[in-house]
Design a protein around this motif. Structure first.
Motif, PDB file in Angstrom:
ATOM      1  N   ILE A  59       0.974  -1.262   0.009  1.00 60.11           N
ATOM      2  CA  ILE A  59      -0.117   0.010   0.127  1.00 60.11           C
ATOM      3  C   ILE A  59       0.985   1.286   0.154  1.00 60.11           C
ATOM      4  O   ILE A  59       0.739   1.943  -0.818  1.00 60.11           O
ATOM      5  N   LYS A  60       1.677   1.416   0.921  1.00 60.98           N
ATOM      6  CA  LYS A  60       2.774   2.456   1.015  1.00 60.98           C
ATOM      7  C   LYS A  60       3.525   2.582  -0.589  1.00 60.98           C
ATOM      8  O   LYS A  60       3.714   3.675  -0.996  1.00 60.98           O
ATOM      9  N   LYS A  61       4.009   1.540  -1.009  1.00 67.00           N
ATOM     10  CA  LYS A  61       4.626   1.487  -2.273  1.00 67.00           C
ATOM     11  C   LYS A  61       3.647   2.028  -3.306  1.00 67.00           C
ATOM     12  O   LYS A  61       4.000   2.953  -4.121  1.00 67.00           O
ATOM     13  N   ALA A  62       2.491   1.575  -3.270  1.00 64.67           N
ATOM     14  CA  ALA A  62       1.673   2.251  -4.363  1.00 64.67           C
ATOM     15  C   ALA A  62       1.314   3.547  -4.426  1.00 64.67           C
ATOM     16  O   ALA A  62       1.183   4.403  -5.462  1.00 64.67           O
ATOM     17  N   LEU A  63       1.237   4.126  -3.051  1.00 64.53           N
ATOM     18  CA  LEU A  63       0.963   5.519  -2.910  1.00 64.53           C
ATOM     19  C   LEU A  63       2.154   6.369  -3.344  1.00 64.53           C
ATOM     20  O   LEU A  63       1.964   7.365  -3.988  1.00 64.53           O
ATOM     21  N   GLU A  64       3.083   6.033  -2.657  1.00 67.25           N
ATOM     22  CA  GLU A  64       4.510   6.660  -2.975  1.00 67.25           C
ATOM     23  C   GLU A  64       4.988   6.616  -4.352  1.00 67.25           C
ATOM     24  O   GLU A  64       5.540   7.730  -4.791  1.00 67.25           O
ATOM     25  N   SER A  65       4.548   5.607  -5.073  1.00 66.28           N
ATOM     26  CA  SER A  65       5.098   5.437  -6.346  1.00 66.28           C
ATOM     27  C   SER A  65       4.376   6.524  -7.413  1.00 66.28           C
ATOM     28  O   SER A  65       5.352   6.796  -8.571  1.00 66.28           O
ATOM     29  N   VAL A 128      -9.584   6.187   3.804  1.00 66.82           N
ATOM     30  CA  VAL A 128      -9.692   5.143   2.779  1.00 66.82           C
ATOM     31  C   VAL A 128      -9.640   3.733   3.654  1.00 66.82           C
ATOM     32  O   VAL A 128      -8.631   3.548   4.295  1.00 66.82           O
ATOM     33  N   GLY A 129     -10.536   2.841   3.460  1.00 64.00           N
ATOM     34  CA  GLY A 129     -10.598   1.392   3.731  1.00 64.00           C
ATOM     35  C   GLY A 129     -10.094   0.563   2.761  1.00 64.00           C
ATOM     36  O   GLY A 129     -10.865   0.339   1.880  1.00 64.00           O
ATOM     37  N   VAL A 130      -9.285  -0.217   3.235  1.00 62.34           N
ATOM     38  CA  VAL A 130      -8.826  -1.392   2.042  1.00 62.34           C
ATOM     39  C   VAL A 130      -9.168  -2.633   2.772  1.00 62.34           C
ATOM     40  O   VAL A 130      -8.850  -3.038   3.721  1.00 62.34           O
ATOM     41  N   HIS A 131      -9.996  -3.366   1.691  1.00 58.89           N
ATOM     42  CA  HIS A 131     -10.388  -4.709   1.660  1.00 58.89           C
ATOM     43  C   HIS A 131     -11.155  -4.981   3.158  1.00 58.89           C
ATOM     44  O   HIS A 131     -12.009  -4.640   3.683  1.00 58.89           O
ATOM     45  N   SER A 132     -10.084  -5.801   4.043  1.00 57.62           N
ATOM     46  CA  SER A 132     -10.581  -6.043   5.553  1.00 57.62           C
ATOM     47  C   SER A 132     -10.882  -4.976   6.519  1.00 57.62           C
ATOM     48  O   SER A 132     -11.344  -5.270   7.553  1.00 57.62           O
ATOM     49  N   LEU A 260     -12.949  -2.875  -1.730  1.00 57.78           N
ATOM     50  CA  LEU A 260     -12.744  -4.316  -1.196  1.00 57.78           C
ATOM     51  C   LEU A 260     -11.817  -5.226  -1.698  1.00 57.78           C
ATOM     52  O   LEU A 260     -11.793  -6.354  -1.504  1.00 57.78           O
ATOM     53  N   LEU A 261     -10.970  -4.668  -2.671  1.00 57.54           N
ATOM     54  CA  LEU A 261      -9.959  -5.262  -3.406  1.00 57.54           C
ATOM     55  C   LEU A 261      -8.754  -5.142  -2.421  1.00 57.54           C
ATOM     56  O   LEU A 261      -8.843  -4.427  -1.331  1.00 57.54           O
ATOM     57  N   GLY A 262      -7.943  -6.386  -2.609  1.00 54.76           N
ATOM     58  CA  GLY A 262      -6.593  -6.440  -1.779  1.00 54.76           C
ATOM     59  C   GLY A 262      -6.469  -7.334  -0.814  1.00 54.76           C
ATOM     60  O   GLY A 262      -5.936  -6.958   0.171  1.00 54.76           O
ATOM     61  N   HIS A 263      -7.011  -8.478  -0.829  1.00 55.35           N
ATOM     62  CA  HIS A 263      -6.813  -9.488   0.218  1.00 55.35           C
ATOM     63  C   HIS A 263      -5.388  -9.988   0.356  1.00 55.35           C
ATOM     64  O   HIS A 263      -5.019  -9.989   1.749  1.00 55.35           O
ATOM     65  N   ALA A 264      -4.587 -10.003  -0.669  1.00 56.99           N
ATOM     66  CA  ALA A 264      -3.075 -10.338  -0.414  1.00 56.99           C
ATOM     67  C   ALA A 264      -2.150  -9.652  -1.380  1.00 56.99           C
ATOM     68  O   ALA A 264      -2.709  -8.588  -2.144  1.00 56.99           O
ATOM     69  N   THR A 265      -1.056 -10.037  -1.327  1.00 55.87           N
ATOM     70  CA  THR A 265       0.064  -9.210  -2.070  1.00 55.87           C
ATOM     71  C   THR A 265      -0.299  -9.412  -3.581  1.00 55.87           C
ATOM     72  O   THR A 265      -0.272  -8.538  -4.155  1.00 55.87           O
ATOM     73  N   ASP A 269      -1.095  -6.459  -6.250  1.00 56.08           N
ATOM     74  CA  ASP A 269      -0.167  -6.155  -7.469  1.00 56.08           C
ATOM     75  C   ASP A 269      -0.822  -6.129  -8.800  1.00 56.08           C
ATOM     76  O   ASP A 269      -0.271  -5.345  -9.778  1.00 56.08           O
ATOM     77  N   CYS A 270      -2.234  -5.944  -8.720  1.00 57.65           N
ATOM     78  CA  CYS A 270      -3.058  -5.841  -9.757  1.00 57.65           C
ATOM     79  C   CYS A 270      -3.054  -4.051 -10.154  1.00 57.65           C
ATOM     80  O   CYS A 270      -3.157  -3.184  -9.154  1.00 57.65           O
ATOM     81  N   VAL A 271      -2.861  -3.649 -11.322  1.00 59.97           N
ATOM     82  CA  VAL A 271      -2.551  -2.247 -11.705  1.00 59.97           C
ATOM     83  C   VAL A 271      -4.094  -1.633 -11.466  1.00 59.97           C
ATOM     84  O   VAL A 271      -4.059  -0.343 -10.808  1.00 59.97           O
ATOM     85  N   GLY A 272      -5.131  -2.440 -11.487  1.00 58.19           N
ATOM     86  CA  GLY A 272      -6.290  -1.646 -11.402  1.00 58.19           C
ATOM     87  C   GLY A 272      -6.415  -1.310  -9.797  1.00 58.19           C
ATOM     88  O   GLY A 272      -7.182  -0.297  -9.198  1.00 58.19           O
TER      89      GLY A 272
END
Length: 308
Positions: A59-65, A128-132, A260-265, A269-272
């Motif tokens: 999550i951190k990498k996605a936002l900073e990238s 922002v609430g991610v998945h779980s 609700l996306l993002g159960h696992a690494t 990794d999905c670009v969406g």
């Protein structure tokens, strides 16, 4: 001629070392100015029935990238330890991203932390609430209002689904299924509001990487704008209807984005997932999205696209 004469005069009157230092100082000031424009994100983690130690870095990498955010992490004490000292300074950030839930131990945040968080969002903070993260805090009314739908039983509240034509259908409490999911699999995400800043310009349908497909979510379900759904197929132990996956809710002066996306690494990794998380975080923080360019590697209607 006038400009050349002026420069020559300046060079004669001012030492070159001074001019060089001034240019360096100006460049540094511009760089700092650019840094000030970045939005400050706080990721909250530390307790979760999912592998937060593996997913928070993604999550951190996605936002900073994308260059739009600076990211810090607040990790709660582990299960079994008191949460009294867990009091992040939410007001110091533009948006809070939750990779946290208490479904394992059912221990609530301390009252002062809950109040700080509610005040933060009510007064204009982003969430922002991610998945779980939507599994969390079933007994916290304000949190349920913020997320709209959560991992709750059928008696907890209403359920929302969409017809193929996009009509919202409400199932009353105690009728129909509660929260659940079938086996993890790749599935197609369908954009339902193509004019919202988070989803504008994205393909109407795109394949998501292997993930859980949450279904039967329950809650107050007030003031929700559903941005995207996925069809929970019966052959995947699904409900045979279009289940909400991405949505937004206003809360006071603040804005809440749920994915609700993002159960696992491998799901993250999905670009969406990456693009909608970036856009969702920016929208929650500011109410608009400047990250409008759709990347060339965005998934298509029949092909998953991932980044490692």
């Amino acid at each position: 001629m006038i400009r050349q004469a002026t420069i020559a005069t300046l060079c004669g009157a001012v030492p070159l070392s001074f001019l060089f230092a001034a240019l360096v100082s100006h460049a540094a000031a511009e760089e700092r100015k650019g840094e000030e424009k970045k939005l400050k994100v706080l990721i909250v983690d530390g307790r979760n029935n999912h592998d937060w130690k593996a997913t928070t870095p993604l999550i951190k990498k996605a936002l900073e990238s994308c260059g739009r955010f600076t990211v810090e992490v607040a990790t709660a004490p582990p299960a079994g330890q008191s949460l009294e000292s867990f009091r992040p300074k939410f007001a110091d950030y533009d948006v809070v991203v939750s990779n946290y839930n208490n479904i394992g131990d059912r221990v609530a945040w301390p009252e002062h932390t809950r109040k700080d968080f509610v005040d933060y969002v009510k007064n204009g903070g982003g969430f922002v609430g991610v998945h779980s993260a939507n599994n969390a805090f079933e007994d916290w009314p304000e949190y349920n209002d913020m997320i709209g739908l959560g991992w709750r039983g059928p008696a907890f509240g209403e359920r929302l689904t969409l017809t193929d034509e996009g009509k919202v259908e409400r199932t009353p409490k105690k009728q129909g299924p509660g929260a659940g999911h079938g086996p993890q699999h790749e599935y197609q995400v369908v954009i339902r509001d193509g004019e919202h800043p988070i989803t504008k310009g994205l393909p109407r349908a795109w394949m998501h990487a292997k993930d859980e497909l949450y279904q039967g979510q329950r809650g107050p379900a007030r003031d929700m704008t559903i941005l995207a759904t996925a069809y929970a197929a019966k052959d995947k132990a699904g409900t045979a209807t279009n289940e909400p996956l991405l949505w937004v809710i206003p809360y006071g002066k603040g804005r809440v984005f749920t994915t609700l996306l993002g159960h696992a690494t491998y799901s993250m990794d999905c670009v969406g997932f990456i693009v909608t998380l970036q856009r969702g975080a920016e929208w929650a923080a500011t109410g608009k999205v400047t990250l409008t360019k759709v990347p060339d590697d965005f998934p298509t209607a029949d092909k998953v696209s991932t980044r490692k």
